[in-house]
Each structure stands twice: as C-alpha cells, then as structure tokens.
Motif scaffolding. Structure first.
Motif, mmCIF file in Angstrom:
data_model
loop_
_atom_site.group_PDB
_atom_site.id
_atom_site.type_symbol
_atom_site.label_atom_id
_atom_site.label_comp_id
_atom_site.label_asym_id
_atom_site.label_seq_id
_atom_site.Cartn_x
_atom_site.Cartn_y
_atom_site.Cartn_z
ATOM 1 N N MET A 1 -12.637 10.551 -8.421
ATOM 2 C CA MET A 1 -13.315 9.298 -8.061
ATOM 3 C C MET A 1 -12.302 8.228 -7.820
ATOM 4 S SD MET A 1 -16.332 8.034 -7.475
ATOM 5 C CE MET A 1 -17.116 6.420 -7.389
ATOM 6 N N ASP A 2 -11.337 8.138 -8.709
ATOM 7 C CA ASP A 2 -10.276 7.111 -8.570
ATOM 8 C C ASP A 2 -9.438 7.384 -7.344
ATOM 9 O OD1 ASP A 2 -11.086 5.789 -10.822
ATOM 10 O OD2 ASP A 2 -9.745 6.968 -12.145
ATOM 11 N N SER A 3 -9.222 8.621 -7.087
ATOM 12 C CA SER A 3 -8.418 8.990 -5.894
ATOM 13 C C SER A 3 -9.159 8.634 -4.638
ATOM 14 C CB SER A 3 -8.120 10.497 -5.893
ATOM 15 O OG SER A 3 -7.423 10.835 -7.040
ATOM 16 N N THR A 4 -10.393 8.880 -4.655
ATOM 17 C CA THR A 4 -11.181 8.560 -3.445
ATOM 18 C C THR A 4 -11.168 7.089 -3.186
ATOM 19 O OG1 THR A 4 -12.595 10.465 -3.931
ATOM 20 C CG2 THR A 4 -13.455 8.809 -2.413
ATOM 21 N N MET A 5 -11.305 6.315 -4.194
ATOM 22 C CA MET A 5 -11.322 4.853 -4.031
ATOM 23 C C MET A 5 -9.975 4.379 -3.514
ATOM 24 S SD MET A 5 -14.212 3.463 -4.701
ATOM 25 C CE MET A 5 -13.707 1.803 -5.002
ATOM 26 N N ILE A 6 -8.921 4.966 -4.035
ATOM 27 C CA ILE A 6 -7.565 4.542 -3.563
ATOM 28 C C ILE A 6 -7.420 4.835 -2.082
ATOM 29 C CG2 ILE A 6 -5.113 5.059 -3.779
ATOM 30 C CD1 ILE A 6 -5.664 5.571 -6.780
ATOM 31 N N ILE A 7 -7.922 5.996 -1.698
ATOM 32 C CA ILE A 7 -7.802 6.388 -0.264
ATOM 33 C C ILE A 7 -8.615 5.437 0.601
ATOM 34 C CG2 ILE A 7 -8.380 8.186 1.404
ATOM 35 C CD1 ILE A 7 -7.760 10.216 -0.844
ATOM 36 N N ILE A 8 -9.852 5.142 0.089
ATOM 37 C CA ILE A 8 -10.713 4.240 0.877
ATOM 38 C C ILE A 8 -10.081 2.878 0.962
ATOM 39 C CG2 ILE A 8 -12.965 3.073 0.865
ATOM 40 C CD1 ILE A 8 -14.135 5.654 -0.477
ATOM 41 N N VAL A 9 -9.576 2.426 -0.169
ATOM 42 C CA VAL A 9 -8.931 1.071 -0.163
ATOM 43 C C VAL A 9 -7.732 1.091 0.784
ATOM 44 C CG1 VAL A 9 -7.650 -0.573 -1.594
ATOM 45 C CG2 VAL A 9 -9.738 0.441 -2.446
ATOM 46 N N GLY A 10 -6.969 2.189 0.764
ATOM 47 C CA GLY A 10 -5.800 2.278 1.669
ATOM 48 C C GLY A 10 -6.212 2.227 3.129
ATOM 49 N N ILE A 11 -7.270 2.996 3.444
ATOM 50 C CA ILE A 11 -7.733 3.023 4.845
ATOM 51 C C ILE A 11 -8.189 1.652 5.275
ATOM 52 C CG2 ILE A 11 -9.489 3.958 6.381
ATOM 53 C CD1 ILE A 11 -9.310 6.582 4.712
ATOM 54 N N VAL A 12 -8.979 0.996 4.342
ATOM 55 C CA VAL A 12 -9.471 -0.356 4.672
ATOM 56 C C VAL A 12 -8.301 -1.299 4.860
ATOM 57 C CG1 VAL A 12 -10.769 -2.303 3.766
ATOM 58 C CG2 VAL A 12 -11.685 0.003 3.538
ATOM 59 N N GLY A 13 -7.296 -1.144 3.973
ATOM 60 C CA GLY A 13 -6.113 -2.026 4.101
ATOM 61 C C GLY A 13 -5.399 -1.809 5.434
ATOM 62 N N LEU A 14 -5.294 -0.504 5.794
ATOM 63 C CA LEU A 14 -4.649 -0.220 7.088
ATOM 64 C C LEU A 14 -5.440 -0.820 8.240
ATOM 65 C CD1 LEU A 14 -3.533 3.493 6.606
ATOM 66 C CD2 LEU A 14 -2.051 1.481 6.835
ATOM 67 N N ALA A 15 -6.769 -0.696 8.173
ATOM 68 C CA ALA A 15 -7.595 -1.242 9.265
ATOM 69 C C ALA A 15 -7.442 -2.741 9.346
ATOM 70 C CB ALA A 15 -9.057 -0.849 9.034
ATOM 71 N N ILE A 16 -7.447 -3.375 8.096
ATOM 72 C CA ILE A 16 -7.305 -4.846 8.114
ATOM 73 C C ILE A 16 -5.923 -5.233 8.633
ATOM 74 C CG2 ILE A 16 -7.191 -6.879 6.600
ATOM 75 C CD1 ILE A 16 -9.289 -5.454 4.784
ATOM 76 N N GLY A 17 -4.915 -4.480 8.252
ATOM 77 C CA GLY A 17 -3.542 -4.785 8.751
ATOM 78 C C GLY A 17 -3.423 -4.606 10.249
ATOM 79 N N PHE A 18 -4.044 -3.519 10.715
ATOM 80 C CA PHE A 18 -4.003 -3.285 12.167
ATOM 81 C C PHE A 18 -4.694 -4.388 12.908
ATOM 82 C CE2 PHE A 18 -5.829 -1.372 15.984
ATOM 83 C CZ PHE A 18 -4.672 -0.937 16.617
ATOM 84 N N ALA A 19 -5.851 -4.820 12.347
ATOM 85 C CA ALA A 19 -6.599 -5.906 13.022
ATOM 86 C C ALA A 19 -5.784 -7.181 13.015
ATOM 87 C CB ALA A 19 -7.943 -6.096 12.301
ATOM 88 N N ILE A 20 -5.148 -7.441 11.841
ATOM 89 C CA ILE A 20 -4.327 -8.683 11.776
ATOM 90 C C ILE A 20 -3.159 -8.601 12.753
ATOM 91 C CG2 ILE A 20 -2.796 -10.007 10.256
ATOM 92 C CD1 ILE A 20 -4.650 -9.158 7.920
ATOM 93 N N ALA A 21 -2.542 -7.395 12.843
ATOM 94 C CA ALA A 21 -1.405 -7.233 13.801
ATOM 95 C C ALA A 21 -1.863 -7.440 15.228
ATOM 96 C CB ALA A 21 -0.779 -5.836 13.612
ATOM 97 N N LYS A 22 -3.026 -6.875 15.547
ATOM 98 C CA LYS A 22 -3.545 -7.055 16.921
ATOM 99 C C LYS A 22 -3.812 -8.501 17.217
ATOM 100 C CE LYS A 22 -3.878 -2.993 18.914
ATOM 101 N NZ LYS A 22 -3.330 -2.771 20.237
ATOM 102 N N PHE A 23 -4.378 -9.192 16.196
ATOM 103 C CA PHE A 23 -4.713 -10.601 16.428
ATOM 104 C C PHE A 23 -3.432 -11.419 16.629
ATOM 105 C CE2 PHE A 23 -5.503 -14.863 14.754
ATOM 106 C CZ PHE A 23 -6.567 -15.268 15.553
#
Length: 522
Positions: A1-23
């Motif tokens: 469960m903890d691993s899954t959350m870390i992965i999800i948080v990582g993916i979300v962080g990557l998406a947010i970073g990518f969006a910020i980089a694009k902006f």
C-alpha cells in the motif's frame, strides 16, 4: 500500500513537473517571439530608412547625369547651329555671286544680240555691193572684148601659156638648188628632228608651294597645339623655323615656309605630337630633333630609289644624298629632283640617237644641278654648275661627267659631246609650258637673302623669314648678346636690309633672346 502511494505520488509529481516545465518553456518562447518581433520591426524600420536614403541618392545622381547630358546636348546643338549658319552664309554668298554672274550674262547676251543684228545688216549691205561689183565687172569685160577683138577665154589661155613656160624654168632652178642644200644639211636637219621629237615628250610638272595644310580631326586640337598663352606654338615655330597659322579654317592648320624641308619636318612633328597627345615645349623640341633625323634617312632612301630607277650604278654615297636632297628644292618653281630625272632621261635618249654612250649621258643629266643643294653657307656663293663639278671631281666621277656639269651654263669650255647634250636637255626640261615660275623663285631667293643678312651679324644662332617675307625672326645666343645689344642688333639688321635689298612693303625684325637654366634630378 505504501509502495503504491509512493509510485502514485511520484507519477503525480512528474506530471506536475512536466506541466510546470511546459508552462515555463511556453513563457520563454512567447518572450523570445516578442523580442524577435520587436527586432524584426526595428530592422524593417532601419531598412525602410536606408532604402529612402538610397532612393534619394539615386534620384540626385540621375538629376546630375540628366543635367550633364543636357549640357552636352546643348553644346552639340550649338555647334550644329553654328555650322548650319556658316553653311547658310556660304550659300547666300554663292547665290549673290550667281545672281551677279546671271546679270552679267544677260548684259553680254543683249550686247551679243545687238552685234548679231549689226552683222546681219552689214551682210545685206555687202551682198548688195557684191552684186553691183559683179555687174560692173561683166560690163568692163564686154568692153575689153570689143576693144581687143579677143574673147575673155582666148585672152586667158594666151596668158596661161606664157606663165606656164616661165614657171617651169623657175621651178627647175629652185628644185636643183633645194636638192643641193638638202645634201649639205641632211645630217644637221636629222639631228634637229631628233631634238624636236624629244621636246614633245610629255611629263608631269610639279610646282612647289610655300604652304602645307595639316588636317586635324577636330578644332579642339587647335587649342592644345597653341598651348597656354601660345607657348606650344612659339616653341614649335622656334624649333622648326616654320610659321604656323591657326585661323578659322575648319579642321586644318596651315604651315608656311619657303624651305620645303622645314615644312615637312614641321608637318611630321605635328602629326606625331597630335597622335601622342603630349604637347609641351620640351616634348616639341624632342620630337622635332627625332623628325629631322628621320627626314635625313628619307633623303638617302629617295636618292637610292632615284639612281636605281634610272639604272645608274656606282654613285658615291654623298652624291646619292645630294640627289635625295633635290626633292626638297626647286628651280624657278620646278621641283629639282623631277627636273633632274627628266634631264637624265632626255640625255639618255639623245645620246642613243647620236651614237654616244647613254649611261654617261644619264649620269651627267642627273647630276647637272647638284650644286643647287649646298651643304654649307659658304658654298652658296659658288655658282651651282662649278660647285656641282667640284663635287663630282671630289667623289671620283669621270672627266666627261664633270665637264658636262660645269659647262651646262657656259661657265667653262665644253670639251666633250656630252656637255652640249646636257645643256640642250636642261633647256628642254625648263622650257615646258608651266614648268617654271620666275616670280616664285625670286621670292624664295629674297627670303634666303633676308636670312643670310641676319647670319652676317655676330651672336645670331638662328634666323627665319616668315609672314611671306614681311617678318624676320632672329634667335640670338643669350651668352653673347644682352638685352641692350639685342635692341641694337634689331636696328642694325633693319638698316642693313634697307641698304642691301629691294622689297615691297615693310619688313619687321624681331630679335628673340632667352636664358634657360637646366638641372637634372637623380
């Protein structure tokens, strides 16, 4: 469960970073585009400004070129108008001349008509008188027939018979005398026929002039020949001794001098100067000296061609040179070389007809007038026949040739048969109609006498008679003649001319003295 959350948080962080980089990248791209647009606008503005400046410069250059072409065009139009006006003036002059000639012709025609009418009247009068004379003659004949008892035919026959016997006796005596005289003078008459035949040989006659015309391409060259304040033309006249006349004659300059060698030197020098384009006093002196050397070479070539054409061999080089110089001399207006060639040919023909050596006769005929081209002033005083004989003896010519040269004007005794042949052929050549002009020769002699008088004074370097003998230009050595002596020399020469010469009008004596300082930069 903890691993899954870390992965999800990582993916979300990557998406947010990518969006910020694009902006952020989009913002930078917008800013770059804005800067690019601003730079492009600035460049476009500067390009428009530079284009306007170039456009103004080109318009200004076009206007200047237009004005320049317009000025040249107006100049051409003015020259054409001037030529047209001159042509119109000449045409008007011709028309006035033709009108005057037509008026004269009308007057002559009217006079001729009057004379024809007078002749008709006289003819009628004479015919009337002739008929009256015929009637009177018939009446007298009838009266004589009645008185004598003989008819007119019978009286005529008796008179004819008596005259016939007398005429026969006289004719026989005359024929006998004529035959005897013909036997005595047959040889003499034959020689006269030969001479008369030679006199009818047709040749061209060349009369020397005292002027030459130098043609130029345009009248602009005249200004360059004259030079600033006339320096070039004065230098040319001083170097050649020829008067150069620059007048309104289109595309022509007149060279005036009694010495044809000087005229030829001046003509060739002018041609070289105009062709080269560099016309200044130093260049003029250089070209004149080169041309004088060229003329000397041509004189030798002319002498060689002459002796080759006449078939004369073994002539000394100095005599060949004298023959070449004869081209530039004249005898009473007759070209001396042409005269000598003609005399040589006539001598050859006459010698052949009389059974003598034609080669010796040709040689004597060609050389008979070489004394007319002396080398020095001292030789001028010697009669040309004697001087020519001395030259021939000096350069090894035969005794027959020397005697013929010296005796052709009876200045020495004739010792050979060639001598009278040369004398006769000389007279034949000079006696042709139009061959000689005494006036021209006396005029040239007067110009030579003017120059010789100037050379008789010390310090005189050159002397040239110009203006048809109305002016004498004397060039003196500046080391020997100062300014005061130059004025005195001019006066003394004028007094000498007044005392020793006879001439029309006045003679102006101009003494020229100049000092030259020459250094060489190395």
């Amino acid at each position: 469960m903890d691993s899954t959350m870390i992965i999800i948080v990582g993916i979300v962080g990557l998406a947010i970073g990518f969006a910020i980089a694009k902006f952020m990248e989009k913002g930078r791209a917008s800013k770059t585009i804005a800067n690019a647009k601003k730079d492009a606008a600035q460049i476009l503005k500067e390009a428009n400004l530079e284009g306007e400046n170039i456009k103004k410069d080109k318009i200004l250059q076009a206007k200047e070129k237009f004005l320049e072409l317009k000025a040249e065009h107006e100049k051409v139009i003015i020259n054409k108008d001037k030529k047209i006006n001159e042509a119109e003036k000449r045409t008007r002059d011709k028309e006035s001349q033709i009108s005057s000639e037509l008026a004269k012709n009308k007057q002559l025609n009217s006079q001729l008509d009057g004379k024809l009418k007078d002749m008709e009247n006289r003819k009628e009068y004479y015919e009337k008188k002739q008929s009256e004379v015929d009637k009177l003659h018939k009446s007298q004949v009838q009266q004589l027939e009645v008185i004598s008892g003989l008819s007119a035919d019978e009286a005529k026959n008796q008179l004819i018979e008596s005259l016939r016997e007398t005429a026969k006796t006289d004719a026989m005596g005359y024929i006998q005398t004529t035959v005897e005289e013909a036997k005595l003078t047959a040889q003499q008459e034959a020689r006269k026929i030969v001479i008369n035949t030679i006199q009818r040989i047709g040749t061209e006659e060349a009369v020397e002039n005292c002027v030459s015309v130098f043609n130029i391409e345009s009248d602009d060259v005249k200004g360059r020949i004259i030079g600033r304040e006339g320096r070039n033309i004065r230098a040319l006249e001083s170097a050649t001794g020829v008067e150069i006349i620059v007048d309104d004659t289109p595309e022509a300059i007149i060279l005036s001098c009694f010495d044809s060698v000087r005229r030829e030197v001046a003509r060739l020098s002018l041609h070289k100067l105009v062709t080269d384009g560099r016309i200044h006093p130093a260049r003029i002196e250089e070209i004149v000296k080169k041309t004088e050397k060229q003329i000397e070479g041509e004189i030798v070539e002319i002498g060689k061609r002459t002796v080759i054409d006449l078939g004369i061999h073994g002539l000394h080089p100095e005599l060949i040179k004298a023959v070449g110089r004869m081209k530039y001399r004249s005898s009473y207006g007759q070209n001396l070389l042409q005269h000598s060639r003609e005399v040589a040919k006539l001598c050859g023909v006459m010698a052949s007809e009389l059974g003598l050596n034609p080669k010796i006769a040709k040689r004597a005929g060609l050389l008979h007038d070489i004394g007319k081209v002396p080398n020095t002033e001292a030789e001028v005083e010697t009669p040309h026949a004697i001087l020519g004989m001395q030259w021939a003896e000096k350069y090894g010519e035969k005794e027959e040739v020397c005697n013929a040269i010296g005796a052709h004007h009876d200045e020495i005794e004739m010792k050979t048969l060639i001598a009278p042949i040369v004398q006769v052929c000389d007279a034949i050549s000079g006696a042709r109609p139009g061959a000689r002009r005494q006036v021209l020769d006396s005029y040239i002699q007067r110009l030579k006498d003017l120059e010789e008088i100037a050379f008789g004074f010390s310090g005189v370097q050159k002397a040239y008679a110009i203006q048809a003998g109305r002016e004498l230009r004397v060039i003196v050595e500046s080391e020997k003649v100062n300014d005061e002596k130059a004025a005195q020399l001019s006066f003394e020469i004028s007094q000498k001319i007044q005392t020793d010469m006879t001439y029309p009008g006045q003679v102006k004596i101009t003494v020229i003295r100049e000092t030259r300082a020459v250094n060489v930069a190395k």
